[in-house]
Motif scaffolding. Structure first.
Motif, PDB file in Angstrom:
ATOM      1  N   LEU A 143       4.498  -2.614  11.830  1.00  0.00           N
ATOM      2  CA  LEU A 143       3.028  -2.616  11.752  1.00  0.00           C
ATOM      3  C   LEU A 143       2.404  -1.272  12.111  1.00  0.00           C
ATOM      4  CD1 LEU A 143       0.466  -4.364  11.289  1.00  0.00           C
ATOM      5  CD2 LEU A 143       0.489  -4.832  13.734  1.00  0.00           C
ATOM      6  N   LEU A 144       2.842  -0.705  13.215  1.00  0.00           N
ATOM      7  CA  LEU A 144       2.218   0.520  13.710  1.00  0.00           C
ATOM      8  C   LEU A 144       2.349   1.663  12.701  1.00  0.00           C
ATOM      9  CD1 LEU A 144       0.764   1.337  16.343  1.00  0.00           C
ATOM     10  CD2 LEU A 144       2.952   2.276  17.123  1.00  0.00           C
ATOM     11  N   ALA A 145       3.569   1.847  12.203  1.00  0.00           N
ATOM     12  CA  ALA A 145       3.810   2.924  11.239  1.00  0.00           C
ATOM     13  C   ALA A 145       2.993   2.695   9.971  1.00  0.00           C
ATOM     14  CB  ALA A 145       5.296   3.001  10.903  1.00  0.00           C
ATOM     15  N   ARG A 146       2.927   1.439   9.554  1.00  0.00           N
ATOM     16  CA  ARG A 146       2.191   1.119   8.338  1.00  0.00           C
ATOM     17  C   ARG A 146       0.690   1.375   8.511  1.00  0.00           C
ATOM     18  NH1 ARG A 146       1.614   1.712   3.355  1.00  0.00           N
ATOM     19  NH2 ARG A 146       0.669  -0.033   2.247  1.00  0.00           N
ATOM     20  N   LEU A 147       0.164   1.001   9.671  1.00  0.00           N
ATOM     21  CA  LEU A 147      -1.256   1.239   9.929  1.00  0.00           C
ATOM     22  C   LEU A 147      -1.554   2.740   9.970  1.00  0.00           C
ATOM     23  CD1 LEU A 147      -2.062  -1.555  12.546  1.00  0.00           C
ATOM     24  CD2 LEU A 147      -3.090  -1.310  10.280  1.00  0.00           C
ATOM     25  N   ASP A 148      -0.667   3.491  10.593  1.00  0.00           N
ATOM     26  CA  ASP A 148      -0.845   4.954  10.635  1.00  0.00           C
ATOM     27  C   ASP A 148      -0.929   5.529   9.228  1.00  0.00           C
ATOM     28  OD1 ASP A 148      -0.862   5.042  13.375  1.00  0.00           O
ATOM     29  OD2 ASP A 148       1.236   5.659  13.582  1.00  0.00           O
ATOM     30  N   GLU A 149      -0.002   5.038   8.389  1.00  0.00           N
ATOM     31  CA  GLU A 149       0.051   5.494   7.009  1.00  0.00           C
ATOM     32  C   GLU A 149      -1.259   5.185   6.275  1.00  0.00           C
ATOM     33  OE1 GLU A 149       4.297   4.934   5.335  1.00  0.00           O
ATOM     34  OE2 GLU A 149       3.042   3.480   4.292  1.00  0.00           O
ATOM     35  N   LEU A 150      -1.726   3.947   6.438  1.00  0.00           N
ATOM     36  CA  LEU A 150      -2.937   3.516   5.743  1.00  0.00           C
ATOM     37  C   LEU A 150      -4.178   4.257   6.259  1.00  0.00           C
ATOM     38  CD1 LEU A 150      -2.278  -0.342   5.502  1.00  0.00           C
ATOM     39  CD2 LEU A 150      -2.520   1.226   3.568  1.00  0.00           C
ATOM     40  N   VAL A 151      -4.229   4.465   7.563  1.00  0.00           N
ATOM     41  CA  VAL A 151      -5.371   5.190   8.142  1.00  0.00           C
ATOM     42  C   VAL A 151      -5.412   6.615   7.591  1.00  0.00           C
ATOM     43  CG1 VAL A 151      -6.225   6.265  10.283  1.00  0.00           C
ATOM     44  CG2 VAL A 151      -5.622   3.842  10.256  1.00  0.00           C
ATOM     45  N   ALA A 152      -4.238   7.258   7.522  1.00  0.00           N
ATOM     46  CA  ALA A 152      -4.177   8.626   6.999  1.00  0.00           C
ATOM     47  C   ALA A 152      -4.587   8.635   5.529  1.00  0.00           C
ATOM     48  CB  ALA A 152      -2.767   9.187   7.170  1.00  0.00           C
ATOM     49  N   HIS A 153      -4.114   7.643   4.792  1.00  0.00           N
ATOM     50  CA  HIS A 153      -4.399   7.596   3.356  1.00  0.00           C
ATOM     51  C   HIS A 153      -5.893   7.386   3.073  1.00  0.00           C
ATOM     52  CE1 HIS A 153      -4.593   5.579  -0.654  1.00  0.00           C
ATOM     53  NE2 HIS A 153      -3.848   6.624  -0.957  1.00  0.00           N
ATOM     54  N   HIS A 154      -6.508   6.476   3.833  1.00  0.00           N
ATOM     55  CA  HIS A 154      -7.911   6.152   3.555  1.00  0.00           C
ATOM     56  C   HIS A 154      -8.886   6.988   4.374  1.00  0.00           C
ATOM     57  CE1 HIS A 154      -7.060   2.754   0.926  1.00  0.00           C
ATOM     58  NE2 HIS A 154      -6.094   2.416   1.753  1.00  0.00           N
ATOM     59  N   GLY A 155      -8.364   7.685   5.359  1.00  0.00           N
ATOM     60  CA  GLY A 155      -9.220   8.547   6.175  1.00  0.00           C
ATOM     61  C   GLY A 155     -10.299   7.797   6.925  1.00  0.00           C
ATOM     62  N   ILE A 156      -9.950   6.630   7.467  1.00  0.00           N
ATOM     63  CA  ILE A 156     -10.961   5.849   8.191  1.00  0.00           C
ATOM     64  C   ILE A 156     -10.811   6.022   9.697  1.00  0.00           C
ATOM     65  CG2 ILE A 156     -11.195   4.110   6.375  1.00  0.00           C
ATOM     66  CD1 ILE A 156      -9.657   2.511   9.038  1.00  0.00           C
ATOM     67  N   ASP A 157     -11.865   5.631  10.389  1.00  0.00           N
ATOM     68  CA  ASP A 157     -11.860   5.646  11.847  1.00  0.00           C
ATOM     69  C   ASP A 157     -11.327   4.291  12.327  1.00  0.00           C
ATOM     70  OD1 ASP A 157     -12.454   5.486  14.520  1.00  0.00           O
ATOM     71  OD2 ASP A 157     -14.591   5.932  14.286  1.00  0.00           O
ATOM     72  N   PRO A 158     -10.158   4.272  12.980  1.00  0.00           N
ATOM     73  CA  PRO A 158      -9.568   2.983  13.378  1.00  0.00           C
ATOM     74  C   PRO A 158     -10.472   2.149  14.284  1.00  0.00           C
ATOM     75  CG  PRO A 158      -7.976   4.756  13.685  1.00  0.00           C
ATOM     76  CD  PRO A 158      -9.298   5.408  13.358  1.00  0.00           C
ATOM     77  N   SER A 159     -11.433   2.784  14.942  1.00  0.00           N
ATOM     78  CA  SER A 159     -12.283   1.994  15.837  1.00  0.00           C
ATOM     79  C   SER A 159     -13.251   1.101  15.058  1.00  0.00           C
ATOM     80  CB  SER A 159     -13.042   2.891  16.812  1.00  0.00           C
ATOM     81  OG  SER A 159     -14.039   3.594  16.123  1.00  0.00           O
ATOM     82  N   LEU A 160     -13.310   1.287  13.729  1.00  0.00           N
ATOM     83  CA  LEU A 160     -14.133   0.391  12.913  1.00  0.00           C
ATOM     84  C   LEU A 160     -13.338  -0.833  12.471  1.00  0.00           C
ATOM     85  CD1 LEU A 160     -16.037   2.977  10.721  1.00  0.00           C
ATOM     86  CD2 LEU A 160     -16.921   1.627  12.644  1.00  0.00           C
TER      87      LEU A 160
END
Ligand code: C2E
Ligand code: MG
Ligand code: MG
Ligand code: MG
Length: 284
Positions: free
Chosen positions: A129-146
Motif C-alpha cells: 500500500l505505502l509504495a503504491r500510494l507514494d507512486e500515485l501521489v507522485a504521478h498525480h501531484g496531489i497533497d496527501p493531506s487532502l
C-alpha cells in the motif's frame, strides 16, 4: 428427514449454498470485465461541518453499473471482491481515480475539499500500500493531506503492530486516517491509544435511533467526548433527520454525513452541488 440428512450425503449442494456460490461466481466473473469496461464509477457523498452545514469534503463510494446485471450494490460485490482478491486491483483503481479527481479539483481552484476513501483489509495488510500510494501521489501531484483513508476496526486489529507502523508512515506522508464504522467491529478502545489516527466515524447504527434510544444517545455523546479528549475529530454517519443533526450539534460532534445533506452522487453532480452551495444567496 433431519436424520437422513445427517450423514454421508451432499449437504454442500443445498439449494441455498448453490445459489450463493452461483451468485459469487457470477459476480466474480463479471467484475474483471467491468473493471476493463469501466463499468465502475466513483460516487461522492458530502461530509459537512455540523456547526455550519458547510461541505468540507466527501466520501468516495464505489458503484457498479453492469450492462447485464444492472446496478450492483457494494454490499453485494465488495464481499465477493474481498474474498476473491479482486478488491486489490479494484481498490487500486479507486485510489487512482480519487487522486485524479483531487488533482482536477486543485486545478479548478477547489483546493480545500478532502476526499475519503475506503480501504479493504486486504489492501491495508498486503504490504504494497505505502509504495503504491507514494507512486500515485507522485504521478498525480496531489497533497496527501487532502486524502483520508478509512479503515475498519476489524481490519486495523488483524495485525496491530503492522497497523501501527503503517498508520505512522501514512500519517508522516500527510494522509488523514479515519476509523470507519466505529463501535461495530473489534471494539477495543486500546487501539485509540495505540494508533495514530485523526478521526473516527460513528457508525450509522448508533445514529439512527439517537432521539429515541437513550443508550444510543449516551454512547454517541460519550464517544464524542472520548474522541475529543484524545484529540480526534468525530464524523457521524447516516444522519437522516434534522433532529439527529441537532442532537449531534448539541453534543459538539464535528462533522456529519448522511442523506439529510446529500446522497452519494456522481462526481459531476457533486461538483454542481458544491457550486450551488457556495453561490452567494441574494438578499430577499
Ligand atoms: P461505509 O464506508 O460505512 O459507507 C457508508 C454507507 O452508508 C454507504 O453505503 C452510504 O451510501 C450509506 N449511507 C450514507 N448516508 C446514509 C444515510 O443517511 N442513510 C442510510 N441508510 N445509508 C447511508 P454504500 O455506498 O452502499 O457502501 C456500503 C459499504 O461498502 C461502505 O460502507 C464500505 O464499507 C463499502 N465500500 C464502498 N465503496 C468502497 C470502496 O471503494 N472500497 C472498499 N474497500 N469498500 C467500499
Ligand atoms: Mg466508509
Ligand atoms: Mg462507515
Ligand atoms: Mg457503515
Amino acid at each position: 428427514a433431519a436424520k437422513r440428512e445427517g450423514r454421508g450425503n451432499f449437504q454442500f449442494f443445498s439449494p441455498e449454498m448453490n445459489a450463493a456460490t452461483h451468485e459469487h461466481l457470477l459476480l466474480e466473473n463479471r467484475m474483471w470485465g467491468a473493471l476493463h469496461a469501466e463499468d465502475f464509477e466513483l460516487y461522492l457523498q458530502a461530509q459537512v461541518s455540523l456547526d455550519t452545514g458547510r461541505v468540507i469534503g466527501a466520501e468516495v463510494l464505489l458503484r457498479w453499473h453492469d450492462t447485464e446485471l444492472g446496478s450492483v450494490e457494494p454490499s453485494r460485490f465488495i464481499p465477493v471482491a474481498e474474498e476473491s482478491g479482486m478488491i486489490v486491483p479494484l481498490g487500486d483503481w479507486v485510489l487512482g481515480q480519487t487522486m485524479a479527481l483531487l488533482a482536477q479539483w486543485q486545478r479548478e481552484g477547489l483546493d480545500e475539499l478532502r476526499l475519503a476513501v475506503n480501504l479493504s483489509a486486504r489492501q491495508f495488510s498486503g504490504g504494497t500500500l505505502l509504495a503504491r500510494l507514494d507512486e500515485l501521489v507522485a504521478h498525480h501531484g496531489i497533497d496527501p493531506s487532502l486524502m483520508e483513508l478509512e479503515i475498519t476496526e476489524t481490519a486495523a486489529m488483524r495485525d496491530p503492530e503492522n497497523t501501527r507502523q503503517l498508520l505512522r508512515q501514512l500519517r508522516a506522508r500527510g494522509f488523514k486516517l479515519a476509523i470507519d464504522d466505529f463501535g461495530t467491529g473489534y471494539s477495543s478502545l486500546a487501539y485509540l491509544k495505540l494508533f495514530a489516527i485523526d478521526r473516527i466515524k460513528i457508525d450509522r447504527g448508533f445514529v439512527q435511533d439517537i432521539e429515541h434510544n437513550p443508550n444510543d444517545a449516551v454512547i454517541v455523546a460519550a464517544t464524542i467526548g472520548l474522541a475529543h479528549s484524545l484529540g480526534l475529530t468525530v464524523v457521524a454517519e447516516g444522519v437522516e433527520t434534522q433532529a439527529q443533526w441537532g442532537f449531534l450539534r448539541d453534543k459538539h460532534g464535528d462533522e456529519a454525513q448522511g442523506y439529510l445533506f446529500s446522497r452519494p452522487m456522481p462526481a459531476a453532480d457533486f461538483r454542481e452541488f458544491i457550486r450551488l452551495q457556495v453561490q452567494p444567496v441574494p438578499d430577499a
